[in-house]
Design a protein around this motif. Structure first.
Motif, PDB file in Angstrom:
ATOM      1  N   MET A 285      -3.467   3.082   0.874  1.00  0.00           N
ATOM      2  CA  MET A 285      -3.841   4.456   0.553  1.00  0.00           C
ATOM      3  C   MET A 285      -3.833   5.344   1.786  1.00  0.00           C
ATOM      4  SD  MET A 285      -6.743   4.240  -2.334  1.00  0.00           S
ATOM      5  CE  MET A 285      -7.745   3.304  -1.234  1.00  0.00           C
ATOM      6  N   VAL A 286      -4.369   4.830   2.882  1.00  0.00           N
ATOM      7  CA  VAL A 286      -4.370   5.637   4.119  1.00  0.00           C
ATOM      8  C   VAL A 286      -2.924   5.889   4.558  1.00  0.00           C
ATOM      9  CG1 VAL A 286      -5.070   5.712   6.545  1.00  0.00           C
ATOM     10  CG2 VAL A 286      -6.629   4.753   4.844  1.00  0.00           C
TER      11      VAL A 286
ATOM     12  N   SER B 272       5.293  -3.007   5.138  1.00  0.00           N
ATOM     13  CA  SER B 272       4.252  -3.425   4.192  1.00  0.00           C
ATOM     14  C   SER B 272       3.977  -4.900   4.435  1.00  0.00           C
ATOM     15  CB  SER B 272       4.726  -3.204   2.757  1.00  0.00           C
ATOM     16  OG  SER B 272       5.716  -4.170   2.449  1.00  0.00           O
ATOM     17  N   SER B 273       3.201  -5.495   3.533  1.00  0.00           N
ATOM     18  CA  SER B 273       2.925  -6.931   3.676  1.00  0.00           C
ATOM     19  C   SER B 273       4.150  -7.752   3.275  1.00  0.00           C
ATOM     20  CB  SER B 273       1.752  -7.321   2.782  1.00  0.00           C
ATOM     21  OG  SER B 273       2.155  -7.203   1.430  1.00  0.00           O
TER      22      SER B 273
ATOM     23  N   GLN C 274       7.797  -2.496  -1.765  1.00  0.00           N
ATOM     24  CA  GLN C 274       7.082  -1.226  -1.625  1.00  0.00           C
ATOM     25  C   GLN C 274       8.057  -0.145  -1.176  1.00  0.00           C
ATOM     26  OE1 GLN C 274       3.876  -0.566  -2.142  1.00  0.00           O
ATOM     27  NE2 GLN C 274       3.079  -2.642  -2.441  1.00  0.00           N
TER      28      GLN C 274
ATOM     29  N   VAL D  88      -2.112   0.947   9.702  1.00  0.00           N
ATOM     30  CA  VAL D  88      -3.034   1.234   8.591  1.00  0.00           C
ATOM     31  C   VAL D  88      -3.001   0.055   7.630  1.00  0.00           C
ATOM     32  CG1 VAL D  88      -3.092   3.749   8.689  1.00  0.00           C
ATOM     33  CG2 VAL D  88      -1.166   2.651   7.598  1.00  0.00           C
ATOM     34  N   SER D  89      -3.295  -1.117   8.147  1.00  0.00           N
ATOM     35  CA  SER D  89      -3.222  -2.296   7.277  1.00  0.00           C
ATOM     36  C   SER D  89      -4.491  -3.134   7.357  1.00  0.00           C
ATOM     37  CB  SER D  89      -1.976  -3.112   7.596  1.00  0.00           C
ATOM     38  OG  SER D  89      -1.905  -3.385   8.970  1.00  0.00           O
TER      39      SER D  89
ATOM     40  N   VAL E 299      -3.521  -7.811  11.184  1.00  0.00           N
ATOM     41  CA  VAL E 299      -2.240  -7.224  11.609  1.00  0.00           C
ATOM     42  C   VAL E 299      -2.430  -6.500  12.948  1.00  0.00           C
ATOM     43  CG1 VAL E 299      -0.537  -5.432  11.041  1.00  0.00           C
ATOM     44  CG2 VAL E 299      -1.292  -7.039   9.284  1.00  0.00           C
TER      45      VAL E 299
ATOM     46  N   ASP F 274      -6.145   2.085  12.659  1.00  0.00           N
ATOM     47  CA  ASP F 274      -7.289   2.535  11.854  1.00  0.00           C
ATOM     48  C   ASP F 274      -8.222   1.402  11.461  1.00  0.00           C
ATOM     49  OD1 ASP F 274      -7.328   5.279  11.685  1.00  0.00           O
ATOM     50  OD2 ASP F 274      -5.760   5.360  10.174  1.00  0.00           O
ATOM     51  N   SER F 275      -7.922   0.185  11.832  1.00  0.00           N
ATOM     52  CA  SER F 275      -8.815  -0.917  11.455  1.00  0.00           C
ATOM     53  C   SER F 275      -9.991  -0.972  12.424  1.00  0.00           C
ATOM     54  CB  SER F 275      -8.060  -2.246  11.481  1.00  0.00           C
ATOM     55  OG  SER F 275      -8.010  -2.742  12.812  1.00  0.00           O
TER      56      SER F 275
ATOM     57  N   SER G 296     -12.650   4.407  -2.621  1.00  0.00           N
ATOM     58  CA  SER G 296     -11.377   4.323  -1.882  1.00  0.00           C
ATOM     59  C   SER G 296     -11.592   3.880  -0.440  1.00  0.00           C
ATOM     60  CB  SER G 296     -10.634   5.652  -1.918  1.00  0.00           C
ATOM     61  OG  SER G 296     -11.441   6.674  -1.353  1.00  0.00           O
ATOM     62  N   GLY G 297     -12.809   3.988   0.050  1.00  0.00           N
ATOM     63  CA  GLY G 297     -13.113   3.504   1.399  1.00  0.00           C
ATOM     64  C   GLY G 297     -12.905   2.003   1.522  1.00  0.00           C
TER      65      GLY G 297
ATOM     66  N   GLY H  11     -10.374   0.450   0.016  1.00  0.00           N
ATOM     67  CA  GLY H  11      -8.954   0.140  -0.155  1.00  0.00           C
ATOM     68  C   GLY H  11      -8.488   0.182  -1.601  1.00  0.00           C
ATOM     69  N   ARG H  12      -7.196  -0.039  -1.744  1.00  0.00           N
ATOM     70  CA  ARG H  12      -6.516   0.123  -3.031  1.00  0.00           C
ATOM     71  C   ARG H  12      -7.046  -0.833  -4.094  1.00  0.00           C
ATOM     72  NH1 ARG H  12      -0.626  -1.491  -1.944  1.00  0.00           N
ATOM     73  NH2 ARG H  12      -1.753  -3.418  -1.685  1.00  0.00           N
TER      74      ARG H  12
ATOM     75  N   ASN I   4     -12.766  10.485   3.225  1.00  0.00           N
ATOM     76  CA  ASN I   4     -12.608   9.238   4.004  1.00  0.00           C
ATOM     77  C   ASN I   4     -11.147   8.909   4.283  1.00  0.00           C
ATOM     78  OD1 ASN I   4     -13.091   8.838   1.031  1.00  0.00           O
ATOM     79  ND2 ASN I   4     -12.149   6.860   1.500  1.00  0.00           N
TER      80      ASN I   4
ATOM     81  N   GLY J 204     -11.510  10.816   7.749  1.00  0.00           N
ATOM     82  CA  GLY J 204     -12.031   9.476   8.021  1.00  0.00           C
ATOM     83  C   GLY J 204     -10.963   8.486   8.446  1.00  0.00           C
TER      84      GLY J 204
HETATM   85  N1  LIG Z   1      -9.700   3.573   2.974  1.00  0.00           N
HETATM   86  C1  LIG Z   1     -10.373   4.263   3.884  1.00  0.00           C
HETATM   87  O1  LIG Z   1     -11.107   5.205   3.572  1.00  0.00           O
HETATM   88  C2  LIG Z   1     -10.243   3.895   5.340  1.00  0.00           C
HETATM   89  C3  LIG Z   1     -10.899   4.680   6.276  1.00  0.00           C
HETATM   90  C4  LIG Z   1     -10.825   4.344   7.644  1.00  0.00           C
HETATM   91  C5  LIG Z   1     -10.090   3.267   8.024  1.00  0.00           C
HETATM   92  N2  LIG Z   1      -9.470   2.505   7.072  1.00  0.00           N
HETATM   93  C6  LIG Z   1      -8.681   1.373   7.538  1.00  0.00           C
HETATM   94  O2  LIG Z   1      -7.306   1.662   7.285  1.00  0.00           O
HETATM   95  C7  LIG Z   1      -6.609   0.451   6.981  1.00  0.00           C
HETATM   96  C8  LIG Z   1      -5.909   0.628   5.629  1.00  0.00           C
HETATM   97  O3  LIG Z   1      -6.877   0.878   4.631  1.00  0.00           O
HETATM   98  P1  LIG Z   1      -6.471   1.286   3.147  1.00  0.00           P
HETATM   99  O4  LIG Z   1      -7.707   1.759   2.507  1.00  0.00           O
HETATM  100  O5  LIG Z   1      -5.274   2.154   3.153  1.00  0.00           O
HETATM  101  O6  LIG Z   1      -6.088  -0.130   2.544  1.00  0.00           O
HETATM  102  P2  LIG Z   1      -5.143  -0.478   1.312  1.00  0.00           P
HETATM  103  O7  LIG Z   1      -4.992   0.692   0.400  1.00  0.00           O
HETATM  104  O8  LIG Z   1      -5.707  -1.731   0.754  1.00  0.00           O
HETATM  105  O9  LIG Z   1      -3.740  -0.744   2.000  1.00  0.00           O
HETATM  106  C9  LIG Z   1      -3.569  -1.766   2.919  1.00  0.00           C
HETATM  107  C10 LIG Z   1      -2.119  -1.775   3.343  1.00  0.00           C
HETATM  108  O10 LIG Z   1      -1.959  -2.766   4.330  1.00  0.00           O
HETATM  109  C11 LIG Z   1      -0.789  -3.516   4.044  1.00  0.00           C
HETATM  110  N3  LIG Z   1      -0.927  -4.874   4.541  1.00  0.00           N
HETATM  111  C12 LIG Z   1      -1.872  -5.785   4.260  1.00  0.00           C
HETATM  112  N4  LIG Z   1      -1.618  -6.948   4.893  1.00  0.00           N
HETATM  113  C13 LIG Z   1      -0.472  -6.765   5.596  1.00  0.00           C
HETATM  114  C14 LIG Z   1       0.326  -7.591   6.440  1.00  0.00           C
HETATM  115  N5  LIG Z   1      -0.004  -8.853   6.689  1.00  0.00           N
HETATM  116  N6  LIG Z   1       1.438  -7.061   6.977  1.00  0.00           N
HETATM  117  C15 LIG Z   1       1.783  -5.777   6.725  1.00  0.00           C
HETATM  118  N7  LIG Z   1       1.081  -4.947   5.940  1.00  0.00           N
HETATM  119  C16 LIG Z   1      -0.036  -5.446   5.382  1.00  0.00           C
HETATM  120  C17 LIG Z   1      -0.684  -3.497   2.534  1.00  0.00           C
HETATM  121  O11 LIG Z   1       0.651  -3.736   2.173  1.00  0.00           O
HETATM  122  P3  LIG Z   1       1.095  -4.017   0.652  1.00  0.00           P
HETATM  123  O12 LIG Z   1       1.155  -2.677   0.035  1.00  0.00           O
HETATM  124  O13 LIG Z   1       2.392  -4.676   0.789  1.00  0.00           O
HETATM  125  O14 LIG Z   1       0.020  -4.890   0.061  1.00  0.00           O
HETATM  126  C18 LIG Z   1      -1.151  -2.084   2.211  1.00  0.00           C
HETATM  127  O15 LIG Z   1      -0.089  -1.182   2.255  1.00  0.00           O
HETATM  128  C19 LIG Z   1      -7.652  -0.658   7.011  1.00  0.00           C
HETATM  129  O16 LIG Z   1      -7.634  -1.245   8.276  1.00  0.00           O
HETATM  130  C20 LIG Z   1      -8.962   0.088   6.808  1.00  0.00           C
HETATM  131  O17 LIG Z   1     -10.051  -0.590   7.383  1.00  0.00           O
HETATM  132  C21 LIG Z   1      -9.513   2.799   5.755  1.00  0.00           C
END
Ligand SMILES: NC(=O)c1ccc[n+]([C@@H]2O[C@H](COP(=O)([O-])OP(=O)(O)OC[C@H]3O[C@@H](n4cnc5c(N)ncnc54)[C@H](OP(=O)(O)O)[C@@H]3O)[C@@H](O)[C@H]2O)c1
Length: 333
Positions: free
Chosen positions: A1-2, A24-25, A30, A58-59, A63, A81-82, A145-146, A148-149, A308, A312
């Protein structure tokens, strides 16, 4: 999502991207859209990454750990962002409105902050600068959404199941748990709130509470700041809200605080009304309202709302990149 928000921001803010390579993963196919084109996002490739000038991570922590330090050592700018490097003393943890001075040409691995902490870091900074905040107490109301997806999917599935049950139950009773499988969150979230974000430590603090306290001290360079947090997940799609109590060593008049906050960068002070996550979702600034005295003249209370996924996470990272660009540290394509 980020990641998707980040691409939209790079496009909207006309960041001078010559070539974009999404990853992506690789677990499923994707695609992402950028400047009207659909791009495939294959599994991460270390060699391709090392050819980039700037990498937004942003994963996951895993990673970030695997690729971040090596890329930065090879001269690539990495904005992660992790939470992996946020508390590493060698890594700048940056919110540009607060501490852009922490950025430097030689430290190319940069951490973006926790999305809950960002709101209070921006809203409280002008007050801290004016009259050193001694203590911050926070109750958070954190959007799904904080997490993740997968957490958001869980929320929508549970909400649909709830709606179906409410419609079908002739006695109108509350839905019976368990509802659809829970994986990303520790409790049902539709129609619920729970005081847990992350796992608990032996003292009973959950991960988010510890992160917010430590990161706020680092971003404000305030090693002695006392911070107490209760982190709560609420059934809101996006936008984290905070009730904040700030304690000063001397009296701090609310009128003076309002004057300072009215002109603070990245902040919108609301006086006639107050911000809500629903109304502020998708907007860039941190919003604050309900500024009022606390239990005595040395305390102020605030209500803070920020998106966020934007300030955020994605927006903060893009602002860091823009700063690097303005400094001339990024070779122009
Ligand atoms: N959500 C928030 O509000 C927020 C705020 C601040 C910081 N963050 C940080 O931002 C990061 C992303 O958060 P998000 O909410 O966007 O999470 P998310 O929606 O769950 O997305 C995570 C992404 O990471 C990819 N991923 C996971 N494992 C991977 C790997 N081994 N190699 C490559 N890509 C990989 C996933 O790929 P696939 O699509 O292929 O599964 C997906 O695109 C996290 O570190 C989180 O802590 C999030």
């Amino acid at each position: 999502m980020v990641g998707r928000e980040l691409l939209a921001l790079l496009e909207r803010r006309r960041f001078p991207v010559a070539q974009l390579q999404p990853f992506s993963s690789g677990r499923s196919l994707q695609n992402v859209r950028f400047r009207g084109r659909t791009l495939q996002a294959p599994a991460i490739d270390a060699k391709l990454l090392s050819c980039c000038q700037l990498v937004f991570m942003v994963s996951s922590e895993e990673v970030a750990r695997r690729f971040g330090p090596k890329l930065a050592a090879g001269g690539v700018w990495v904005i992660d962002d992790s939470s992996e490097f946020r508390l590493d003393p060698k890594v700048p943890l940056v919110i540009p409105e607060v501490n852009s001075s922490a950025l430097n040409f030689h430290q190319r691995l940069i951490a973006g902050p926790n999305c809950t902490m960002t709101g209070i870091a921006v809203a409280g900074w002008p007050l801290h600068k004016a009259a050193t905040v001694r203590e911050v107490r926070l109750a958070t109301y954190q959007a799904v959404s904080g997490a993740g997806r997968d957490a958001l999917t869980e929320f929508f599935d549970q909400s649909r199941a709830n709606a179906a049950r409410q419609t079908l139950a002739p006695d109108g009773r509350a839905p019976i748990w368990p509802c659809p499988a829970r994986r990303a969150l520790p409790q049902p979230i539709a129609g619920n709130v729970f005081p847990q974000v992350g796992s608990f430590d032996p003292q009973g603090h959950c991960g988010e509470e510890t992160k917010v306290a430590r990161e706020l001290r680092k971003v404000w360079s305030a090693a002695h700041l006392r911070v107490s947090v209760t982190a709560v997940r609420v059934p809101v799609v996006r936008g984290h809200s905070l009730a904040a109590w700030l304690r000063f060593s001397r009296p701090f008049a609310p009128q003076r605080a309002r004057r300072l906050l009215r002109h603070a960068p990245g902040l919108k002070l609301m006086t006639a009304n107050y911000p809500t996550p629903l109304a502020m979702a998708g907007l860039a600034p941190v919003f604050t309202g309900r500024l009022r005295p606390g239990i005595d003249a040395r305390e102020l209370c605030l209500w803070v709302v920020s998106d966020n996924l934007l300030k955020g996470a994605a927006l903060n990272s893009v602002q860091i990149a823009e700063h690097i660009l303005r400094k001339g540290w990024l070779k122009r394509p």
